[in-house]
Design a protein around this motif. Structure first.
Motif, PDB file in Angstrom:
ATOM      1  N   ASN A 500      11.966 -52.190  78.103  1.00 62.06           N
ATOM      2  CA  ASN A 500      12.187 -51.007  77.264  1.00 62.06           C
ATOM      3  C   ASN A 500      13.451 -51.270  76.447  1.00 62.06           C
ATOM      4  N   ARG A 501      13.256 -51.823  75.269  1.00 60.73           N
ATOM      5  CA  ARG A 501      14.383 -52.326  74.480  1.00 60.73           C
ATOM      6  C   ARG A 501      15.388 -51.240  74.083  1.00 60.73           C
ATOM      7  N   PRO A 502      14.974 -50.068  73.614  1.00 58.09           N
ATOM      8  CA  PRO A 502      15.980 -49.027  73.289  1.00 58.09           C
ATOM      9  C   PRO A 502      16.837 -48.642  74.491  1.00 58.09           C
ATOM     10  N   ILE A 506      20.889 -48.943  74.845  1.00 55.71           N
ATOM     11  CA  ILE A 506      21.703 -47.775  75.214  1.00 55.71           C
ATOM     12  C   ILE A 506      22.545 -48.089  76.449  1.00 55.71           C
TER      13      ILE A 506
END
Length: 770
Positions: A500-502, A506
């Motif tokens: 999950n790149r975002p 974050i």
């Protein structure tokens, strides 16, 4: 004055720390963000393929009898946890690998990212032979042209963990030399070496500069399946979700479906194997009874041919029927006894009970069959666990305990069943004996005919019974279907499930911010110098009368001028009992700027039209004469040594309104000169001639001169230089003031950076404190 508690939490100090180190925090945060972006970019996508399986509902309880057709169609009881363990077993993975080939994996690199090609590979490798230490080794393929390529195997890196552990002796060194290979070959050529024999066939143009592949025997890829497959039940239902995670979406789908199909097939195979074992046992019994039946029928036929037959009386006929019935029951009990005795012996002498079969329901009671089925499931579960854990793992120990407990229960049940059968046989034998005695009253020829007829009838009934059981078992074998069914087959996932790149970015941002703040505070903690007003406020109760900024340019010089004016104003409020006239300026050590502060303060005081005398009392290091570029041949030392007069040593109007008395040559006894009565007389006389007298005193932390002067002066100023004066000096300053009972003391914070020190900084750069 008492030292303040330095452990107090000051919110303003926290924000001051953030402000001072905002650039450092920002840089660290940006580095973490960039690092997290690079990290998630280089991470391979992971795809999840899911298939849904419906397990059969549990059937029957305890001692219920099980109809053979129900057993054939429903498949008996199912323990969901056991089925989940079966899905994670090497046994099922190897079954699935019979239908898919994933042993050879192909890779390339695009935009610095490693990509697995799977079915999209432009070439395929056929493996004829490969040594074990080459399993999983990376083969590099460099295309040369349309017909040739370079095949290369690099030596293992000396800097990987295993190599380092071998180097320092923790791991043993390999017995064989590492495989190193590099040669030019043609596509379609069989490449034969001492370590491998392979062929590389090209199917499409090789567009990349470098490819690689690994070879592992397909049967050994069960570990890869085991590591990436997960199962879970849908709530309390019997719906089992099977998911497989893989960097290749198509392969994830194929493996998930292969595992589901293998599960259904192995279930049917297991039931068919049990039915085959039961048929084998019944056939053995049929052969023996068939021989006995033929023999008894032959004897009866022979007797009838050699004797004049008479009809058996009605009483004798009834007796023969009863004897036949009870002897048939006795034969059935003996068959059950034989089955249970064999099972008992097998369980006592064998740990692996996977081959146990009790046949159809009539050959053993339902409760015992359920217990044996449950025991076989537990053994399968233990085998699956042992592929990942040792015998001492808690899960393995728990299952082992359950197996032993259930084994003992089965043996106990068999023992009780054998005892019951023995009692039943004894009872039937007694009844048979009674009927046989009644047969003795018949005539000899009639008695012999009755015995032969009875024997033939018993064998015929037992034979019919076994034929019936064989037919039931044959139906069980031929009609066995799996109640388990695949509800949804796995489909090729379109989007990756990981990473999950975002979220990673974050998290990287937050970690960078935290790391920057922690580093900033760590830097503050280990810093041993005064960094601003907040440090002073935490360390001492001495008031701050002035904050002098560091001169960076002409723009800041005007701010410095305002700072000295603010200092002059604040000094007016230092004493409320009388106006100050004599002012001592000192510091803890040299280099903190006391001479500069003294000179500039004298100028500012003179700017109000007052007459000011600036005296250099630091006779050991005469800096004031250097500051104003004055000769130092005569001064305080020669005045107090009575070699010159006041008129001779005072330099008139060095700057407008300011007279200067240099220190003079270094005397052998500066402290004695300052403590002399003559020094008192000189200071008394000077008071009557000047409005202000500013004394540039020696550092109080090094000599005692300043402590003496502070008692004679009206007020005292300690110069503290930001990022220079040590915090320990402030603690020592508190002690000096307390020990000498010095009053009317203030601090001048010198050399501050207005862009870092919070609490001031308006649009002109001037301090709110002023």
């Amino acid at each position: 004055m008492e030292q303040k508690n330095i452990d107090e939490i000051d919110v303003r100090a926290l924000f001051a720390t953030f402000s001072r180190h905002k650039l450092l925090i920002g840089i660290i945060t940006i580095l973490f963000i960039v690092g997290s972006i690079i990290f998630v970019y280089l991470q391979n996508d992971k795809y999840l393929a899911s298939t849904t399986i419906e397990l059969p509902q549990g059937t029957g309880g305890g001692g219920e009898s099980i109809d053979f057709l129900q057993q054939a169609l429903n498949g008996g009881r199912v323990n969901a946890n056991n089925e989940m363990t079966i899905f994670a077993s090497r046994f099922l993975a190897e079954k699935a690998l019979d239908s898919i080939d994933i042993g050879t994996r192909y890779f390339t690199t695009k935009n610095f990212k490693k990509i697995e090609l799977y079915r999209d590979t432009p070439f395929i490798v056929t493996t004829y032979n490969i040594v074990e230490n080459a399993y999983g080794m990376k083969f590099h393929l460099y295309p040369i042209d349309q017909d040739k390529f370079i095949l290369q195997i690099d030596p293992p890196s000396k800097w990987n963990v295993k190599s380092l552990l071998r180097e320092i002796g923790i791991l043993p060194k390999p017995k064989e030399e590492p495989i190193v290979y590099k040669a030019e070959h043609e596509y379609g050529e069989i490449i034969s070496t001492p370590w491998f024999k392979i062929k590389v066939d090209k199917f499409a143009d090789l567009m990349e500069k470098k490819y690689s592949f690994t070879i592992t025997p397909n049967k050994d890829m069960w570990k890869f399946i085991q590591q990436n497959i997960t199962t879970n039940l849908d709530g309390t239902s019997t719906i089992l979700n099977v998911t497989f995670e893989d960097p290749v979406a198509l392969r994830a789908k194929e493996i998930a479906n292969a595992m589901a199909s293998a599960y259904l097939n192995q279930e049917i195979e297991r039931k068919n194997t049990e039915a085959e074992n039961a048929l084998k046992f019944i056939d053995q019994q049929l052969n023996a009874i068939n021989k006995a039946l033929k023999k008894s029928q032959s004897s009866l036929e022979k007797f009838k041919r050699g004797n004049i037959l008479v009809d058996i009386s009605q009483k004798a006929s009834i007796t023969v029927d009863k004897l036949s019935e009870y002897q048939t029951k006795l034969q059935e009990l003996e068959i059950q006894q034989n089955v249970l005795a064999n099972l008992q012996e097998y369980m006592k002498n064998n740990k692996d009970i996977s081959g146990i079969s009790l046949g159809t329901g009539d050959l053993a009671d339902g409760n015992l069959m359920n217990m044996v089925t449950e025991l076989k499931d537990l053994v399968i579960q233990k085998k699956a666990l042992l592929t990942e854990y040792t015998e001492l793992h808690p899960d393995v120990l728990r299952v082992t305990g359950s197996i032993e407990s259930l084994r003992n229960s089965i043996l106990f049940t068999i023992k009780n069943s054998l005892a019951v059968i023995a009692q039943q046989k004894q009872s039937i034998l007694g009844i048979i004996n009674e009927y046989e005695k009644s047969m003795e009253a018949l005539p000899e020829q009639e008695q012999k005919l009755a015995n032969l007829t009875r024997t033939a009838m018993v064998n015929e009934r037992v034979y019919s019974y076994l034929l019936e059981k064989r037919a039931e078992t044959a139906i069980l074998r031929s009609s066995t279907v799996s109640k388990t069914r695949i509800i949804d087959k796995a489909i090729e996932p379109e989007a990756p499930s990981k990473p999950n790149r975002p979220v990673f970015v974050i998290i990287g941002t937050l970690l960078g911010l935290i790391a920057g703040i922690v580093f900033a505070f760590f830097k503050e903690i280990i810093a041993n110098t005064i960094t601003g007003q907040n440090d002073l406020k935490r360390l001492t109760n001495i008031p701050i009368y002035g904050v002098i900024p560091f001169v960076k340019s002409k723009k800041t010089s005007s701010v410095v001028l305002e700072a000295y004016r603010a200092l002059r104003t604040n000094l007016e409020f230092m004493r409320t009992d009388l106006a100050y006239q004599t002012l001592v300026v000192t510091s803890m050590v040299s280099g903190e700027g006391k001479t500069t502060v003294s000179a500039n303060l004298a100028r500012i005081l003179a700017g109000t039209g007052k007459k000011v005398l600036l005296i250099d009392l630091d006779m050991r290091r005469a800096n004031l004469s250097k500051f104003f570029d004055l000769e130092n041949k005569m001064g305080v030392s020669t005045l107090l040594g009575r070699k010159h007069t006041l008129f001779q040593v005072i330099k008139q109007e060095v700057v407008e309104g300011v007279d200067v008395m240099p220190a003079g040559p270094v005397p052998p006894n500066p402290s004695e000169l300052i403590m002399s009565e003559y020094a008192k007389e000189v200071f008394t006389k000077l008071r009557s001639s000047y409005d202000y007298i500013v004394l540039d005193s020696p550092p109080v932390g090094l000599v005692t001169d300043s402590a003496i002067l502070m008692h004679r002066a009206d007020a005292s100023l300690f110069v503290v230089r930001q990022d220079y004066t040590k915090k320990e000096f402030i603690k020592h300053l508190n002690k000096i003031i307390a020990d000498h009972k010095i009053e009317h003391v203030g601090i001048v914070l010198n050399g501050t950076d207005l862009s870092k020190d919070y609490g001031y900084g308006n649009k002109y750069g001037a301090s709110k404190y002023y």
